[in-house]
Design a protein around this motif. Structure first.
Motif, PDB file in Angstrom:
ATOM      1  N   MET A 153       0.785  -1.247  -0.059  1.00 14.59           N
ATOM      2  CA  MET A 153      -0.010  -0.071  -0.156  1.00 14.59           C
ATOM      3  C   MET A 153       0.903   1.183   0.079  1.00 14.59           C
ATOM      4  O   MET A 153       1.987   1.283   0.424  1.00 14.59           O
ATOM      5  N   THR A 154       0.274   2.352  -0.627  1.00 11.48           N
ATOM      6  CA  THR A 154       1.099   3.589  -0.511  1.00 11.48           C
ATOM      7  C   THR A 154       0.298   4.630  -0.204  1.00 11.48           C
ATOM      8  O   THR A 154      -0.947   4.841  -0.320  1.00 11.48           O
ATOM      9  N   ILE A 155       0.850   5.412   0.703  1.00 13.19           N
ATOM     10  CA  ILE A 155       0.273   6.549   1.613  1.00 13.19           C
ATOM     11  C   ILE A 155       0.454   7.741   0.580  1.00 13.19           C
ATOM     12  O   ILE A 155       1.443   8.047  -0.049  1.00 13.19           O
ATOM     13  N   ASN A 156      -0.857   8.475   0.159  1.00 11.03           N
ATOM     14  CA  ASN A 156      -0.822   9.448  -0.536  1.00 11.03           C
ATOM     15  C   ASN A 156      -0.456  10.841   0.276  1.00 11.03           C
ATOM     16  O   ASN A 156      -1.155  11.039   1.198  1.00 11.03           O
ATOM     17  N   ASP A 157       0.430  11.483  -0.250  1.00  8.98           N
ATOM     18  CA  ASP A 157       0.731  12.836   0.626  1.00  8.98           C
ATOM     19  C   ASP A 157      -0.240  13.725   0.923  1.00  8.98           C
ATOM     20  O   ASP A 157      -0.430  14.237   1.950  1.00  8.98           O
ATOM     21  N   ASN A 158      -0.736  14.127  -0.161  1.00  7.51           N
ATOM     22  CA  ASN A 158      -1.862  15.151  -0.070  1.00  7.51           C
ATOM     23  C   ASN A 158      -3.045  14.773   0.471  1.00  7.51           C
ATOM     24  O   ASN A 158      -3.725  15.258   1.484  1.00  7.51           O
ATOM     25  N   LYS A 159      -3.578  13.408   0.435  1.00  5.57           N
ATOM     26  CA  LYS A 159      -4.504  12.966   1.188  1.00  5.57           C
ATOM     27  C   LYS A 159      -4.306  12.825   2.710  1.00  5.57           C
ATOM     28  O   LYS A 159      -5.092  13.120   3.554  1.00  5.57           O
ATOM     29  N   PHE A 160      -2.932  12.664   2.956  1.00  6.24           N
ATOM     30  CA  PHE A 160      -2.626  12.298   4.114  1.00  6.24           C
ATOM     31  C   PHE A 160      -2.595  13.680   5.144  1.00  6.24           C
ATOM     32  O   PHE A 160      -3.185  13.665   6.053  1.00  6.24           O
ATOM     33  N   ASP A 161      -2.088  14.501   4.270  1.00  4.98           N
ATOM     34  CA  ASP A 161      -1.954  15.860   4.695  1.00  4.98           C
ATOM     35  C   ASP A 161      -3.434  16.580   5.104  1.00  4.98           C
ATOM     36  O   ASP A 161      -3.475  17.171   6.296  1.00  4.98           O
ATOM     37  N   ILE A 162      -4.180  16.428   4.300  1.00  6.35           N
ATOM     38  CA  ILE A 162      -5.827  16.784   4.523  1.00  6.35           C
ATOM     39  C   ILE A 162      -6.199  16.185   5.828  1.00  6.35           C
ATOM     40  O   ILE A 162      -6.950  16.789   6.607  1.00  6.35           O
ATOM     41  N   ALA A 163      -6.078  14.731   5.959  1.00  5.10           N
ATOM     42  CA  ALA A 163      -6.493  13.871   6.953  1.00  5.10           C
ATOM     43  C   ALA A 163      -6.025  14.650   8.313  1.00  5.10           C
ATOM     44  O   ALA A 163      -6.500  14.709   9.313  1.00  5.10           O
ATOM     45  N   LEU A 164      -4.625  14.594   8.208  1.00  8.43           N
ATOM     46  CA  LEU A 164      -3.894  15.344   9.480  1.00  8.43           C
ATOM     47  C   LEU A 164      -4.497  16.514   9.963  1.00  8.43           C
ATOM     48  O   LEU A 164      -4.738  16.916  10.946  1.00  8.43           O
ATOM     49  N   ALA A 165      -4.723  17.479   8.843  1.00 12.20           N
ATOM     50  CA  ALA A 165      -5.276  18.954   9.028  1.00 12.20           C
ATOM     51  C   ALA A 165      -6.490  18.854   9.674  1.00 12.20           C
ATOM     52  O   ALA A 165      -7.010  19.519  10.676  1.00 12.20           O
ATOM     53  N   ASN A 166      -7.285  18.059   9.111  1.00 12.03           N
ATOM     54  CA  ASN A 166      -8.799  17.806   9.784  1.00 12.03           C
ATOM     55  C   ASN A 166      -8.808  17.198  10.990  1.00 12.03           C
ATOM     56  O   ASN A 166      -9.629  17.651  11.691  1.00 12.03           O
ATOM     57  N   SER A 167      -7.787  16.503  11.343  1.00 13.52           N
ATOM     58  CA  SER A 167      -7.881  15.690  12.641  1.00 13.52           C
ATOM     59  C   SER A 167      -7.371  16.941  13.849  1.00 13.52           C
ATOM     60  O   SER A 167      -7.728  16.596  14.681  1.00 13.52           O
ATOM     61  N   GLY A 168      -6.740  18.068  13.532  1.00 13.55           N
ATOM     62  CA  GLY A 168      -6.208  18.814  14.434  1.00 13.55           C
ATOM     63  C   GLY A 168      -4.880  18.356  14.966  1.00 13.55           C
ATOM     64  O   GLY A 168      -4.729  18.987  16.219  1.00 13.55           O
ATOM     65  N   LEU A 169      -4.294  17.145  14.687  1.00 13.47           N
ATOM     66  CA  LEU A 169      -3.069  16.652  15.438  1.00 13.47           C
ATOM     67  C   LEU A 169      -2.084  16.996  15.016  1.00 13.47           C
ATOM     68  O   LEU A 169      -1.923  17.382  13.494  1.00 13.47           O
TER      69      LEU A 169
END
Length: 63
Positions: A1-17
């Motif tokens: 599996m491969t982590i998508n940088d943009n998708k990860f950054d969006i999820a991280l930003a939305n989490s507030g973590l």
């Protein structure tokens, strides 16, 4: 599996973590967490832990 940088950054930003907080919630060391993000290759188990820590479905952070 491969982590998508943009998708990860969006999820991280939305989490507030921060990266450290997300790693702690995923029960993965910060060093290992960063290695996963840099290499982008991840096992399904680690992808699941990261997604759960961010409060998203795993499909939202992988390519």
């Amino acid at each position: 599996m491969t982590i998508n940088d943009n998708k990860f950054d969006i999820a991280l930003a939305n989490s507030g973590l921060s990266i450290s907080e997300a790693a702690e919630r995923a029960n993965i060391s910060r060093q290992r967490f960063c290695m996963i993000l840099n290499q982008k290759r991840v096992t399904p188990q680690a992808a699941g832990k990261i997604a759960k820590a961010l409060g998203v479905d795993v499909t939202e952070i992988i390519e």
